[in-house]
Design a protein around this motif. Structure first.
Motif, PDB file in Angstrom:
ATOM      1  N   ARG A 276     -19.777  -5.490  -4.272  1.00 24.72           N
ATOM      2  CA  ARG A 276     -20.053  -3.978  -4.515  1.00 24.72           C
ATOM      3  C   ARG A 276     -21.237  -3.637  -3.968  1.00 24.72           C
ATOM      4  O   ARG A 276     -22.326  -4.434  -3.880  1.00 24.72           O
ATOM      5  N   TYR A 287     -16.156  -0.946  -2.714  1.00 21.76           N
ATOM      6  CA  TYR A 287     -15.758  -2.273  -3.051  1.00 21.76           C
ATOM      7  C   TYR A 287     -15.274  -2.940  -1.486  1.00 21.76           C
ATOM      8  O   TYR A 287     -14.398  -2.484  -1.169  1.00 21.76           O
ATOM      9  N   ILE A 384     -21.678  -6.014 -14.336  1.00 22.20           N
ATOM     10  CA  ILE A 384     -20.791  -4.688 -14.365  1.00 22.20           C
ATOM     11  C   ILE A 384     -19.342  -4.979 -14.531  1.00 22.20           C
ATOM     12  O   ILE A 384     -18.816  -6.097 -14.010  1.00 22.20           O
ATOM     13  N   LEU A 386     -15.823  -3.814 -14.299  1.00 24.25           N
ATOM     14  CA  LEU A 386     -14.797  -2.851 -13.445  1.00 24.25           C
ATOM     15  C   LEU A 386     -13.568  -3.149 -14.099  1.00 24.25           C
ATOM     16  O   LEU A 386     -13.103  -4.071 -14.090  1.00 24.25           O
ATOM     17  N   CYS A 387     -12.873  -1.916 -14.497  1.00 19.04           N
ATOM     18  CA  CYS A 387     -11.633  -2.259 -15.281  1.00 19.04           C
ATOM     19  C   CYS A 387     -10.802  -0.991 -15.169  1.00 19.04           C
ATOM     20  O   CYS A 387     -11.260   0.070 -14.852  1.00 19.04           O
ATOM     21  N   LEU A 413     -14.518   6.111 -11.246  1.00 19.13           N
ATOM     22  CA  LEU A 413     -14.875   6.050  -9.851  1.00 19.13           C
ATOM     23  C   LEU A 413     -14.131   6.862  -8.981  1.00 19.13           C
ATOM     24  O   LEU A 413     -12.654   6.700  -9.015  1.00 19.13           O
ATOM     25  N   TRP A 419      -9.766   3.691 -12.394  1.00 13.64           N
ATOM     26  CA  TRP A 419     -10.796   2.414 -12.473  1.00 13.64           C
ATOM     27  C   TRP A 419     -12.199   3.228 -13.214  1.00 13.64           C
ATOM     28  O   TRP A 419     -12.564   4.172 -12.447  1.00 13.64           O
ATOM     29  N   GLU A 421     -16.233   1.924 -14.336  1.00  9.50           N
ATOM     30  CA  GLU A 421     -17.362   0.776 -14.434  1.00  9.50           C
ATOM     31  C   GLU A 421     -17.994   1.071 -15.726  1.00  9.50           C
ATOM     32  O   GLU A 421     -18.396   2.014 -16.199  1.00  9.50           O
ATOM     33  N   TYR A 422     -18.427  -0.304 -16.401  1.00  7.16           N
ATOM     34  CA  TYR A 422     -19.345  -0.503 -17.540  1.00  7.16           C
ATOM     35  C   TYR A 422     -20.333  -0.900 -16.844  1.00  7.16           C
ATOM     36  O   TYR A 422     -20.620  -2.276 -16.450  1.00  7.16           O
ATOM     37  N   ARG A 423     -21.601  -0.416 -16.872  1.00  6.22           N
ATOM     38  CA  ARG A 423     -22.829  -0.745 -16.362  1.00  6.22           C
ATOM     39  C   ARG A 423     -23.854  -1.302 -17.349  1.00  6.22           C
ATOM     40  O   ARG A 423     -23.976  -0.882 -18.266  1.00  6.22           O
TER      41      ARG A 423
END
Length: 575
Positions: A276, A287, A384, A386-387, A413, A419, A421-423
């Motif tokens: 990333r 990505y 992170i 990503l899902c 995103l 998709w 992101e949980y940061r």
């Protein structure tokens, strides 16, 4: 036939080549490893590598029907060029553990029966089953020499002394991660569960944890002891069994051995993960494809075809190739594959279809701000997730149970629709059992559920990028991440003197200042109860700081000028 010394050096080279600084080294010797050494290091000209190895070891230490370890020269620690001479014999001891069956109790009698078989000894041995002439504990000197040499060369030793009747046999048993019986049981499990063909290593690890009650006792023991490094090494071996099963089907190790002697009939694939890169100025997130190197098979000259372009695979450490191009949205959604060139043994670079990815900071260069998939998730590590958006409810359930937390709202995103992101995500608790049935995606559950009870983190100081070292007088602080309030920490220098800097109970989750003595290598070990973990810290003198050459940045042509960031040059000045 190759000599004992050739096999001894071959094993050391094989186990440590392309192994990064501070990595654990397992003397995990089995028939496939001996075949690999015979082929890769050209240590034998015929096809019977395993037989050649056994004959060479027998010729060195067997006289009549007895073992004479005094034939193995004592390792001189003060000689910086010396190598321990007992590694081939220790490899034979581990090979005996590899031959033990699934239901065979790890007792001295059972283990030494297998060792006597390796050396073709007939009849019974000593009272505890040892081959004649092999006095109780006489082999421990060789294990200590091997551990000393590894530490002196900035590797982590992993052979462990046992207790009671298993005091000495635990050394070889601790090194044999997967026995032949384990591999057979795993292949049967893959078929019964109908595992798909394109799982990556992290998902295989998650599913293996879920199958713990149905695994051989030997594997269960490794999973339950909570040692991250041993677990990661075990997962790499299990993943190799899985890939061989995908390629060759049942009895893959037997078929794999047969094709070694001629031409590999079925080419294998190489897996890729994610790398990333976030551009804070443009606000973009990309990505990139991040290829794994084949396990135990570093290859040079591999290329991958991308449309009409052919790209070289360039090594990026001991387990990865450098990131390639950025993935398109449909490739992240559906997975993809690309043709490999340069080796008949490998066919495709494959990127798996997954619902989520866990991305952790670069362990050797966390200040870079880049994240990548593939590394084990350690305690107190901000990562992170990503899902796909449909996993939000399950992830929120884990947060409501106070098992995880993250910073700010999930980030959608734009470049990858569907998709998020949980940061800044972190795992908060080890009490996950009560929520398992509420999470339908069990791969996600097992991937986030903490494995270890303790991990070691380094922060501050002046880090030397990419090699995991610090500069003299600017060593790091140490934080022991754990769910317990206190843990034991031991720090000592590596070398002939082995000065102990610290050896006491300390508070966890608090940065600790260590009185580093200056340039050199340090062994850092932490434990909660009987569950330890360890790292090696390297501190370099300023004279060894390497000044890297400046890379030519990308540039664009605008009229008669080249523009590269803030640099503008006339074309006639640029060569």
């Amino acid at each position: 036939m190759p000599t004992y010394d050739q096999w001894n050096d071959g094993l050391i080279d094989y186990l440590t080549m392309d192994t990064s600084h501070g990595s654990p080294v397992f003397l995990d010797i089995n028939e496939e490893v001996l075949e690999d050494i015979g082929r890769m290091l050209k240590i034998s000209d015929n096809d019977d590598w395993v037989g050649d190895f056994k004959r060479a070891v027998r010729a060195k230490i067997v006289e009549g029907q007895g073992i004479h370890l005094e034939n193995i020269q004592i390792f001189r620690n003060e000689d910086t060029k010396a190598r321990p001479q007992g590694i081939a014999f220790l490899g034979a001891m581990v090979l005996a553990a590899y031959y033990m069956s699934e239901d065979e109790d790890a007792s001295s009698i059972n283990y030494f029966k297998r060792l006597r078989d390796v050396f073709l000894f007939e009849g019974e041995g000593e009272a505890d089953g040892r081959p004649r002439g092999m006095k109780t504990g006489s082999e421990e000197r060789l294990w200590i020499e091997w551990g000393t040499w590894l530490q002196n060369h900035a590797f982590l030793p992993t052979a462990q002394r046992g207790e009671g009747p298993k005091t000495y046999i635990n050394y070889p048993i601790s090194q044999s991660l997967l026995r032949q019986a384990d591999k057979d049981k795993l292949e049967k499990l893959f078929e019964e569960r109908n595992w798909p063909a394109r799982l990556d290593q992290n998902i295989v690890a998650a599913r293996i944890r879920r199958e713990t009650p149905y695994l051989p006792k030997h594997i269960q023991h490794i999973l339950q002891e909570g040692n991250v490094q041993r677990f990661q090494a075990l997962v790499e071996d299990i993943f190799e069994v899985y890939e061989n099963w995908v390629t060759y089907g049942r009895n893959s190790s037997i078929l794999k051995t047969r094709v070694y002697t001629t031409q590999r009939s079925t080419p294998r694939n190489i897996k890729a993960g994610l790398y990333r890169i976030a551009d804070s100025f443009l606000g973009t997130i990309d990505y990139y494809l991040y290829p794994h190197q084949p396990h135990r098979k570093p290859l040079a000259g591999l290329q991958v075809r991308y449309g009409n372009v052919v790209e070289d695979l360039i090594e990026d450490g001991s387990k990865r190739y450098q990131p390639l191009w950025n993935l398109k949205a449909d490739e992240l959604d559906q997975g993809t594959q690309y043709e490999l060139m340069g080796s008949s043994e490998f066919q495709y670079l494959t990127f798996p279809q997954k619902d989520f990815w866990i991305l952790t900071p670069d362990a050797d260069y966390p200040e870079s701000g880049t994240y990548a998939s593939g590394a084990p998730l350690e305690l107190n590590t901000s990562f992170i997730l990503l899902c796909k958006q449909e996993l939000q409810n399950q992830i929120t359930r884990l947060k409501n149970e106070r098992l995880i937390q993250w910073s700010n709202d999930p980030y959608p995103l734009s470049g990858y629709p569907g998709w998020i992101e949980y940061r800044g995500m972190m795992v908060l608790s080890e009490a996950w059992s009560g929520v398992s049935r509420a999470i339908t995606n069990q791969d996600l559950y097992e991937s986030l559920r903490p494995f270890a009870s303790i991990s070691i983190h380094f922060e501050g100081g002046m880090r030397v990028p990419k090699i995991g070292a610090w500069l003299e007088n600017y060593g790091p602080k140490v934080t022991l991440a754990a769910f317990d309030e206190r843990a034991h920490l031991r720090v000592q220098t590596i070398g002939k003197d082995g000065n102990v800097l610290l050896d006491k109970e300390v508070p966890t989750n608090t940065p600790l200042t260590i009185p580093w003595l200056g340039a050199g290598d340090y062994f850092v070990e932490a434990s909660v109860g009987a569950k330890p973990t360890a790292h090696i810290v390297q501190i370099l003198p300023w004279s060894q700081l390497i000044i890297l050459s400046t890379q030519q940045p990308e540039r664009i042509k605008v009229g008669k000028w080249y523009v590269s960031g803030a640099l503008i040059q006339p074309m006639d000045e640029v060569k």
